[in-house]
Design a protein around this motif. Sequence first.
Motif, PDB file in Angstrom:
ATOM      1  N   GLY A 207       0.782  -1.225   0.000  1.00 16.86           N
ATOM      2  CA  GLY A 207       0.000   0.000   0.000  1.00 16.86           C
ATOM      3  C   GLY A 207       0.810   1.269   0.000  1.00 16.86           C
ATOM      4  N   VAL A 208       2.133   1.172   0.036  1.00 15.27           N
ATOM      5  CA  VAL A 208       2.990   2.360   0.051  1.00 15.27           C
ATOM      6  C   VAL A 208       3.635   2.522  -1.320  1.00 15.27           C
ATOM      7  N   PRO A 209       3.519   3.688  -1.965  1.00 14.97           N
ATOM      8  CA  PRO A 209       4.150   3.901  -3.270  1.00 14.97           C
ATOM      9  C   PRO A 209       5.666   3.705  -3.170  1.00 14.97           C
ATOM     10  N   PRO A 210       6.293   3.227  -4.257  1.00 15.50           N
ATOM     11  CA  PRO A 210       7.737   2.953  -4.203  1.00 15.50           C
ATOM     12  C   PRO A 210       8.567   4.157  -3.808  1.00 15.50           C
ATOM     13  N   HIS A 211       8.186   5.372  -4.265  1.00 13.86           N
ATOM     14  CA  HIS A 211       9.024   6.525  -3.978  1.00 13.86           C
ATOM     15  C   HIS A 211       8.927   6.972  -2.525  1.00 13.86           C
ATOM     16  N   HIS A 212       8.003   6.350  -1.740  1.00 12.96           N
ATOM     17  CA  HIS A 212       7.914   6.678  -0.315  1.00 12.96           C
ATOM     18  C   HIS A 212       8.773   5.756   0.549  1.00 12.96           C
ATOM     19  N   ASP A 213       9.272   4.669  -0.030  1.00 14.58           N
ATOM     20  CA  ASP A 213      10.197   3.807   0.710  1.00 14.58           C
ATOM     21  C   ASP A 213      11.509   4.551   0.916  1.00 14.58           C
ATOM     22  N   ARG A 214      11.958   4.597   2.121  1.00  9.01           N
ATOM     23  CA  ARG A 214      13.166   5.368   2.418  1.00  9.01           C
ATOM     24  C   ARG A 214      14.426   4.571   2.099  1.00  9.01           C
ATOM     25  N   ILE A 215      15.392   5.271   1.533  1.00 10.77           N
ATOM     26  CA  ILE A 215      16.720   4.687   1.314  1.00 10.77           C
ATOM     27  C   ILE A 215      17.556   4.925   2.562  1.00 10.77           C
ATOM     28  N   ASP A 216      18.351   3.963   2.898  1.00  6.70           N
ATOM     29  CA  ASP A 216      19.265   4.100   4.035  1.00  6.70           C
ATOM     30  C   ASP A 216      20.447   4.974   3.601  1.00  6.70           C
ATOM     31  N   LEU A 222      28.132   5.866   4.399  1.00  6.42           N
ATOM     32  CA  LEU A 222      29.228   5.068   4.970  1.00  6.42           C
ATOM     33  C   LEU A 222      29.885   4.186   3.906  1.00  6.42           C
ATOM     34  N   SER A 223      29.081   3.679   2.980  1.00  7.93           N
ATOM     35  CA  SER A 223      29.653   2.868   1.898  1.00  7.93           C
ATOM     36  C   SER A 223      30.552   3.713   1.007  1.00  7.93           C
ATOM     37  N   VAL A 224      30.137   4.958   0.749  1.00  5.53           N
ATOM     38  CA  VAL A 224      30.963   5.865  -0.055  1.00  5.53           C
ATOM     39  C   VAL A 224      32.290   6.137   0.654  1.00  5.53           C
ATOM     40  N   ILE A 225      32.213   6.359   1.976  1.00  2.53           N
ATOM     41  CA  ILE A 225      33.412   6.703   2.742  1.00  2.53           C
ATOM     42  C   ILE A 225      34.408   5.544   2.769  1.00  2.53           C
ATOM     43  N   TRP A 226      33.911   4.347   3.130  1.00  2.73           N
ATOM     44  CA  TRP A 226      34.872   3.258   3.289  1.00  2.73           C
ATOM     45  C   TRP A 226      35.390   2.751   1.945  1.00  2.73           C
ATOM     46  N   THR A 227      34.521   2.710   0.932  1.00  2.00           N
ATOM     47  CA  THR A 227      34.982   2.240  -0.367  1.00  2.00           C
ATOM     48  C   THR A 227      35.936   3.248  -1.002  1.00  2.00           C
ATOM     49  N   GLY A 228      35.567   4.535  -0.964  1.00  2.00           N
ATOM     50  CA  GLY A 228      36.438   5.564  -1.524  1.00  2.00           C
ATOM     51  C   GLY A 228      37.784   5.617  -0.829  1.00  2.00           C
ATOM     52  N   LEU A 257      34.213   0.806   7.264  1.00  2.00           N
ATOM     53  CA  LEU A 257      33.677  -0.527   6.978  1.00  2.00           C
ATOM     54  C   LEU A 257      32.989  -1.110   8.212  1.00  2.00           C
ATOM     55  N   VAL A 258      33.623  -0.988   9.369  1.00  2.00           N
ATOM     56  CA  VAL A 258      33.026  -1.509  10.603  1.00  2.00           C
ATOM     57  C   VAL A 258      31.703  -0.804  10.884  1.00  2.00           C
ATOM     58  N   ALA A 259      31.690   0.528  10.734  1.00  2.00           N
ATOM     59  CA  ALA A 259      30.463   1.289  10.972  1.00  2.00           C
ATOM     60  C   ALA A 259      29.373   0.907   9.967  1.00  2.00           C
ATOM     61  N   PHE A 260      29.766   0.697   8.708  1.00  2.00           N
ATOM     62  CA  PHE A 260      28.805   0.319   7.674  1.00  2.00           C
ATOM     63  C   PHE A 260      28.173  -1.036   7.982  1.00  2.00           C
ATOM     64  N   VAL A 261      29.001  -2.018   8.317  1.00  2.00           N
ATOM     65  CA  VAL A 261      28.489  -3.357   8.617  1.00  2.00           C
ATOM     66  C   VAL A 261      27.584  -3.320   9.848  1.00  2.00           C
ATOM     67  N   ALA A 262      28.004  -2.602  10.879  1.00  5.03           N
ATOM     68  CA  ALA A 262      27.199  -2.525  12.101  1.00  5.03           C
ATOM     69  C   ALA A 262      25.837  -1.907  11.817  1.00  5.03           C
ATOM     70  N   ARG A 263      25.812  -0.854  11.018  1.00  3.51           N
ATOM     71  CA  ARG A 263      24.530  -0.205  10.720  1.00  3.51           C
ATOM     72  C   ARG A 263      23.636  -1.106   9.875  1.00  3.51           C
ATOM     73  N   HIS A 267      19.772  -2.158  10.645  1.00  4.70           N
ATOM     74  CA  HIS A 267      18.748  -1.388   9.940  1.00  4.70           C
ATOM     75  C   HIS A 267      17.662  -2.312   9.379  1.00  4.70           C
ATOM     76  N   PRO A 268      16.363  -1.920   9.497  1.00  7.54           N
ATOM     77  CA  PRO A 268      15.290  -2.800   8.993  1.00  7.54           C
ATOM     78  C   PRO A 268      15.285  -2.931   7.469  1.00  7.54           C
ATOM     79  N   ARG A 269      15.719  -1.891   6.758  1.00 10.53           N
ATOM     80  CA  ARG A 269      15.806  -1.950   5.291  1.00 10.53           C
ATOM     81  C   ARG A 269      17.182  -1.429   4.864  1.00 10.53           C
ATOM     82  N   PRO A 270      18.218  -2.239   5.044  1.00  5.73           N
ATOM     83  CA  PRO A 270      19.587  -1.773   4.748  1.00  5.73           C
ATOM     84  C   PRO A 270      19.795  -1.538   3.265  1.00  5.73           C
ATOM     85  N   ILE A 271      20.734  -0.665   2.956  1.00  5.13           N
ATOM     86  CA  ILE A 271      21.065  -0.441   1.547  1.00  5.13           C
ATOM     87  C   ILE A 271      21.703  -1.689   0.953  1.00  5.13           C
ATOM     88  N   LEU A 272      22.392  -2.466   1.798  1.00  7.94           N
ATOM     89  CA  LEU A 272      22.943  -3.761   1.395  1.00  7.94           C
ATOM     90  C   LEU A 272      22.868  -4.699   2.588  1.00  7.94           C
TER      91      LEU A 272
END
Length: 565
Positions: A207-216, A222-228, A257-263, A267-272
């Motif tokens: 019942g929730v439109p796709p654009h209302h789903d929040r991205i983590d 954090l992924s940008v920081i550790w990968t970069g 990386l540690v912070a990214f994995v921990a989050r 998180h209920p809907r993680p980016i990965l």
Amino acid sequence: MRLVMTEPVEKMERPYARRWWALLVLCLSLLIIVMANTALTVAAPDMTKDLGLSGADLQWVIDGYTVPYAALMLLLGAIGDKYSRRGALVLGLLVFGGGAVFGYLADSAATVIAARAVMGVGAALIMPATLSLLAATFPRAERAKAITLWTATAGLAIAAGPVVAGALLRDHGWSSTFLINVPVAAVALAAAFVLVPPSRSPSLRPGVPPHHDRIDYVGGLLSVIWTGSLVYMIIEGPHFGWGVKAVTAAVVAGIGLVAFVARELRHPRPILDVRRFTTRRFAASNLAVALFFLAVFGAFYYLTQHLQFVLGYDALETGVRMLPLAGAVFAGSALTGWLTPRVGMKWTVTAGMVGGTTALALLTRVDAASTYADFLAPLIILGLAIGLALSPCTDAIMGAFPESELGVGGAVNDTSLELGGSLGIALLGSLLATSYGNHLGDTTAGSKLPANALDTAQDSVGAGYAVAQGIGDKAHALAAQAAQATDPRQAAQLRQQAAELASGARQTADAVGSSFSAAVAHTSLVGAVILGIGTVLVAVLLPRREAAAPEVTTEEKELAHSSAG
């Protein structure tokens, strides 16, 4: 027939009729972002001479593309999933094309590096979008075949880049290698609207439109920081020393990386969902992709130099001699398409990695007397190995993600690829430089080569031949003076000096060639050992039995139940 394709692929009751034409657009988009790196390897000498680039400048011209490309893919892949995968592709082509124009107009090291960084951002949008659109557009029964063609295109791009760049450099300057991307990006951009259907992930909440789903976004940042930071460390440390910058980047990458994995675990809907890496098939596939491109990009880095500097081929001739690699990739891809369904992914991937290890092992025989014929078999075997192993790995990685996360799946595959390639160039490139410098020092010990000239020659194989050329030029100048001298004694002295310098120039050139050949052999041995150990790990990790179906998340089950109701 509609001029612009507007019907989302998710709403089609049957498989999209023009999906193979859409795949052509996706492969064309992939072609230019891979060629942007491989073409630069043959344009680098002209660019260095024209702009007066230092070694550090040239390294960041190459890697200014890599850092944003690797760092941004996961976040941008998730954004593409949520809003529009085709939109991400279109925006990426626009950014990439704009960066190419900027590079064409650049007239300094800083502006070329900035242009390459802009192109890297565009590539970070394009790369995961191509895989996510492929997976969304093709039914599962055809997806492996489509991914095989996508992988074969990447192999073609690796070898085609130097050919295209070499042809351009015969009549045009290095800037033309940037401009050639613009018409290709324009064609892909126009064709994307006509042939590629729009796609985005379904909502994970009923019942929730796709654009209302929040991205983590915090996880994405954090992924940008550790990968970069990791990619920056990989580039900075081996090439420029483990100083403050490299060590700081390493610390930031570890903490990030540690912070990214921990989050992501909380998180209920993680980016990965990092728990996917506990699945043997998924972990082994990512490891295989990373190790393969470590070997491929590392070997490509020093093979092109050997063909150009030691064997004396120009840019176009070098590119043409890399084409057997591309042909072998297509042959390997066709073979894996027939073989994998019959014997299973474990055997084709393992066989491919054994082939890659064998190709590197054959390169350990390179010496000063080696000709192109000595490189032909390793190139063909390496191409067959790429085609044999990478398609099943990419299919396994994409198959591990639900339809709502195809962009993230593509980003994970491409991040493994880019991290492996960056590590290959940095690690094997640094080892090559060290080995070459040491061999050259040993070979010229006891010679009359001045210390400052030796230091210059040890910097790179190109610098070594430049030193030899400089000595030869001095010999020619003295010979010309001898011819014009009126005093016979003076003329004889000048001729003797010219002969000694000419002999020194030949000896220096021979020493440079033999030292670089020895460095190629030594570096190939290390690469073969790394890939060989990786082959054993991948063979152990890959399960004998194939996964019956991709993992389905709890949210997707709820969505399916709601839709059925």
